[in-house]
Motif scaffolding. Structure first.
Motif, mmCIF file in Angstrom:
data_model
loop_
_atom_site.group_PDB
_atom_site.id
_atom_site.type_symbol
_atom_site.label_atom_id
_atom_site.label_comp_id
_atom_site.label_asym_id
_atom_site.label_seq_id
_atom_site.Cartn_x
_atom_site.Cartn_y
_atom_site.Cartn_z
ATOM 1 N N PHE A 123 0.825 -1.204 0.000
ATOM 2 C CA PHE A 123 0.000 0.000 0.000
ATOM 3 C C PHE A 123 0.859 1.254 0.000
ATOM 4 C CE2 PHE A 123 -3.613 -2.707 1.575
ATOM 5 C CZ PHE A 123 -4.272 -2.626 0.364
ATOM 6 N N ASN A 158 0.512 5.871 -14.643
ATOM 7 C CA ASN A 158 0.178 4.885 -13.627
ATOM 8 C C ASN A 158 1.262 3.810 -13.706
ATOM 9 O OD1 ASN A 158 -0.921 2.951 -11.965
ATOM 10 N ND2 ASN A 158 -3.008 3.260 -12.710
ATOM 11 N N ASP A 217 0.364 6.347 -6.998
ATOM 12 C CA ASP A 217 -1.011 6.642 -7.413
ATOM 13 C C ASP A 217 -1.006 7.682 -8.526
ATOM 14 O OD1 ASP A 217 -4.078 6.537 -6.389
ATOM 15 O OD2 ASP A 217 -3.563 8.516 -7.129
ATOM 16 N N PRO A 218 -1.731 7.404 -9.632
ATOM 17 C CA PRO A 218 -1.625 8.287 -10.802
ATOM 18 C C PRO A 218 -2.171 9.685 -10.572
ATOM 19 C CG PRO A 218 -3.345 6.655 -11.126
ATOM 20 C CD PRO A 218 -2.596 6.262 -9.892
ATOM 21 N N VAL A 219 -3.146 9.834 -9.688
ATOM 22 C CA VAL A 219 -3.764 11.154 -9.516
ATOM 23 C C VAL A 219 -3.210 11.885 -8.295
ATOM 24 C CG1 VAL A 219 -5.947 12.355 -9.130
ATOM 25 C CG2 VAL A 219 -5.852 10.428 -10.707
ATOM 26 N N ASN A 220 -3.047 11.167 -7.196
ATOM 27 C CA ASN A 220 -2.646 11.833 -5.955
ATOM 28 C C ASN A 220 -1.237 11.484 -5.478
ATOM 29 O OD1 ASN A 220 -5.213 13.063 -5.599
ATOM 30 N ND2 ASN A 220 -6.014 11.092 -4.920
ATOM 31 N N GLN A 241 1.754 1.774 -3.473
ATOM 32 C CA GLN A 241 0.610 2.227 -4.265
ATOM 33 C C GLN A 241 0.290 3.690 -4.005
ATOM 34 O OE1 GLN A 241 -2.336 -0.774 -3.488
ATOM 35 N NE2 GLN A 241 -1.815 -1.888 -5.354
ATOM 36 N N PHE A 242 0.446 4.121 -2.777
ATOM 37 C CA PHE A 242 0.262 5.545 -2.473
ATOM 38 C C PHE A 242 1.279 6.375 -3.241
ATOM 39 C CE2 PHE A 242 -2.022 4.487 1.594
ATOM 40 C CZ PHE A 242 -3.134 5.245 1.301
#
Lengths: 451, 288
Positions: free
Chosen positions: B122, B151, B129-132, B125-126
């Motif tokens: 995780f 991404n 993250d493609p947007v944030n 992934q954070f």
């Protein structure tokens, strides 16, 4: 001999005690629910405890199983001889389990007889029927899917509501501004069930289907191909990379214009408290936080019906399924527990876990005043009319597994094997040719049907 | 020794190994044989078995996705095994030098290995993250190195690379740990003798360190191959679209209603491949 007597007496008493205690705990109902969030589990535990209090010799064991894991867990449990007595899952899996021969249809028959067949929403009950007319499961709650969108952004750009293919595509294009980290739409592109749900609604609106009335596989058709191509076009306006429903949080953060979602989103949209918990809890694994916009409900519109060649609404029914069990006591207790779950008092408590998301499958519940006053006030916020409109959708919801009142259980197996999500992933993310991906998906479907 | 004594001793020996043989038979041999047996059947959830001969195998070997996943597995194995071994070796040599706070550094290096997979996944992934995510924020908004947000974990072109990188980062400490343990036992006089013979640092590494470490390196490589050929959780949690063999098996057999016969066929082949690989490696590469 005399010396042994006390020993014999003691052991007899002990044995009797054990026997008695095992009789007083005669029946166990292991209940697998797909509601894995802590607060929902607590509610279900509460219902189970109440049932136990009313029936002293029954134990109800509630187990939370993620919907995506349900099939695997069931297979393991059946193989190990530890099948639960009762599960709560979506209709696709119900049909698949029914075809595998692990479902106790006689219990369902008994419950329907007891409650009264006419009290169920006919469409929902029929969607869980086997080809030979037995009930593979009992409809318990359901949701309707549609497009949720930013009305204020649409008004600003002079766009029409996203209820036709043309309107959706145009709005997605206009409202995408990748340089400013803003995305036009969310459609599923990961290999999971959200992708299939979005695709199904678009396919149905284009008159594409999996089976015809004769039960022939007709998936590989120009209508399906057209839908895949259209889907691929929409996917360009998605946030980058493969996405699933979790990306709805980008909408809550004001970075997305439209997204496909069920009525489950109602409470997330409407309540700052709920939204905050969504932005920080287990629901929110992939994203960093954002601030909640209190005007989001006011600025959000919902289009449940999408039209291209025909109008299509899509939703899914979740049901209670009793599984085959050798123990007559357990079977009886399971039937009693199901009836208890349909009792208006407990039923409304269950449905209130997700106001708008979980809609009743028994007639009359929606009109019940205690149903209309949910603890978080969501129904009040949206108004009675919109609520009525949502529930009425259950008379006409369509899916791939029901064609003209006939059910095709193979459709459930196809769903369970994620054939369509993989096809969509291949096209939208891997850039595979749509016709080639469709041919492969058809071949996989044929292999599943042949089994 | 009399023949009676020898016999008695043999009998005692048999008795002593019997529990171990029994346990291995029950927990290893029986499941393998049952698995082979199952691979010839179509198994229904309710336990009904229908004999299908080699159908499960021919279905599998006729599936192009299977060969694709073999290719991905090979790249994944090459990348991760080489990466962890080289990085582990470099870290071990570095940590074998004297410097301040060496013990602290030695401990810190192990952290990625000890951290639970799910939490570091995780974390990654954070970051991506493609947007944030911070990665895109830095690349696009701060450094302006790119105009488009990527991404990295989801995009199939970069996903395999990210998954390999993740595995190297997560698992190099175990290679480091094994190699450092051996490195500490290499006698100092060997290095001194090599220095007297006129070897520079590179020569000492090549002629002393490597030969001394040979068997440990070989063990590390062997273990890493075995682990990573079967590695599921890291890959599946981070990027489920990277279809290595175990992921392929999962989609093929365990998504939806479990196809136990098909799954058994895949694992039989995977077992044969693994045994073959190990045999080849031990006999031909290591010449043990």
């Amino acid at each position: 001999m005399n010396k042994l007597n006390p020993l014999i007496v003691t052991s007899t008493v002990l044995a009797n005690g054990l026997l008695f205690s095992s009789m007083s705990q005669a029946a166990t109902v292991e209940f697998w629910t797909a509601q894995t969030q802590t607060d929902r589990l607590q509610t279900i535990e509460l219902l189970a405890d109440t049932f136990e209090a009313l029936n002293d010799n029954v134990t109800v064991k509630v187990v939370a199983v993620d919907e995506n894991e349900m099939a695997t867990q069931m297979a393991a449990a059946v193989a190990a001889g530890t099948t639960p007595e009762l599960i709560e899952v979506n209709s696709e899996l119900i049909m698949a389990f029914g075809e595998e021969g692990v479902v106790d249809t006689s219990s369902h028959q008994a419950v329907v007889k007891d409650i009264g067949q006419t009290r169920f929403h006919t469409g929902a009950l029929n969607s869980l029927k086997s080809p030979s007319g037995e009930y593979y499961g009992l409809p318990y709650h359901g949701w309707i899917q549609g497009i949720w969108y930013r009305k204020d952004w649409f008004a600003e750009k002079g766009l029409a509501a996203p209820n036709t293919w043309e309107n959706i595509a145009k709005a997605a294009e206009v409202l995408t501004d990748k340089a400013n980290n803003q995305y036009g739409i969310l459609v599923g592109t990961k290999q999971d069930s959200y992708t299939e749900q979005v695709f199904t609604q678009l396919a149905l609106s284009n008159n594409a289907s999996e089976f015809d009335e004769q039960g022939n596989l007709v998936f590989n058709s120009p209508a399906t191909l057209e839908t895949i191509e259209y889907y691929n076009e929409l996917a360009q306006y998605n946030p980058p990379g493969p996405q699933n429903w979790r990306a709805r949080d980008y909408y809550l953060q004001g970075k997305m214009a439209m997204f496909f979602y069920s009525t489950y989103i109602m409470d997330d949209l409407s309540l700052a408290e709920v939204a905050k918990s969504s932005l920080t809890s287990e629901n929110f694994k992939e994203l960093s936080g954002g601030t909640f916009d209190p005007n989001l409900v006011k600025n959000t519109g919902f289009e449940p019906i999408i039209t291209n060649k025909s109008a299509a609404s899509y939703g899914t029914v979740s049901g209670l399924v009793a599984l085959k069990n050798q123990n007559a006591e357990d079977q009886k207790a399971t039937q009693d527990f199901i009836k208890f779950m349909y009792d208006p008092a407990s039923y409304i408590i269950f449905l209130h876990m997700a106001p708008g998301g979980m809609n009743p499958m028994l007639k009359g519940i929606a009109e019940d005043p205690s149903y209309r006053t949910d603890p978080t006030g969501v129904f009040n916020l949206y108004g009675a009319d919109q609520m009525k409109q949502i529930v009425s959708g259950f008379d006409t919801i369509r899916s791939f597994s029901v064609v003209d009142g006939k059910t095709y259980p193979a459709s459930g197996e196809i769903f369970a094997k994620s054939v369509i999500p993989r096809m969509i992933y291949d096209v939208t993310i891997e850039g595979k040719d749509p016709q080639e991906a469709l041919d492969e998906a058809e071949a996989e479907m044929k292999a599943i049907i042949a089994k | 020794m009399s023949s009676v004594l020898i016999k008695n001793e043999a009998r005692l020996g048999l008795k002593l190994v019997a529990p171990a043989v029994g346990i291995i038979g029950l927990l290893v041999i029986y499941p393998i044989l049952f698995n082979v047996y199952l691979s010839f059947f179509d198994v229904q959830l309710n336990g009904t078995k229908i004999f299908v001969g080699f159908d499960n195998y021919s279905e599998l070997l006729g599936n192009p996705r299977y060969y694709n996943s073999i290719g991905i597995s090979v790249v994944y194995l090459l990348g991760t095994v080489t990466g962890t071994t080289v990085l582990g070796l470099a870290a071990a040599i570095l940590m074998n030098q004297e410097f301040h706070f060496r013990n602290l550094a030695r401990g810190l290096i192990l952290l990625p290995y000890f951290a639970p997979v799910i939490s570091v996944v995780f974390g990654w992934q954070f970051i991506f993250d493609p947007v944030n995510g911070i990665y895109n924020h830095v690349m696009v908004d701060v450094l302006h190195l790119s105009d488009t947000r990527e991404n990295m974990i989801g995009d199939p072109d970069s996903a395999l690379f990210v998954v390999i990188l993740f595995d190297i980062w997560k698992h190099f400490p175990i290679a480091y740990l094994l190699l450092l343990a051996k490195l500490q036992s290499v006698p100092k006089d060997l290095y001194e003798a090599a220095a007297i013979d006129g070897q520079n640092a590179w020569g000492r590494f090549w002629h002393v360190t490597l030969p001394e470490l040979k068997f440990v390196i070989a063990t590390v490589v062997l273990l890493r191959i075995i682990w990573n050929l079967n590695r599921f959780e890291d890959v599946f949690l981070l990027a489920p679209n990277v279809e290595t063999l175990p992921i392929f098996t999962y989609y093929q057999a365990f998504s939806g209603v479990v196809d136990q016969g098909g799954a058994a066929a895949i694992s039989v082949i995977q077992l044969l491949v693994l045994v073959g690989l190990i045999w080849l490696y031990v006999r031909k590469v290591l010449k043990w």
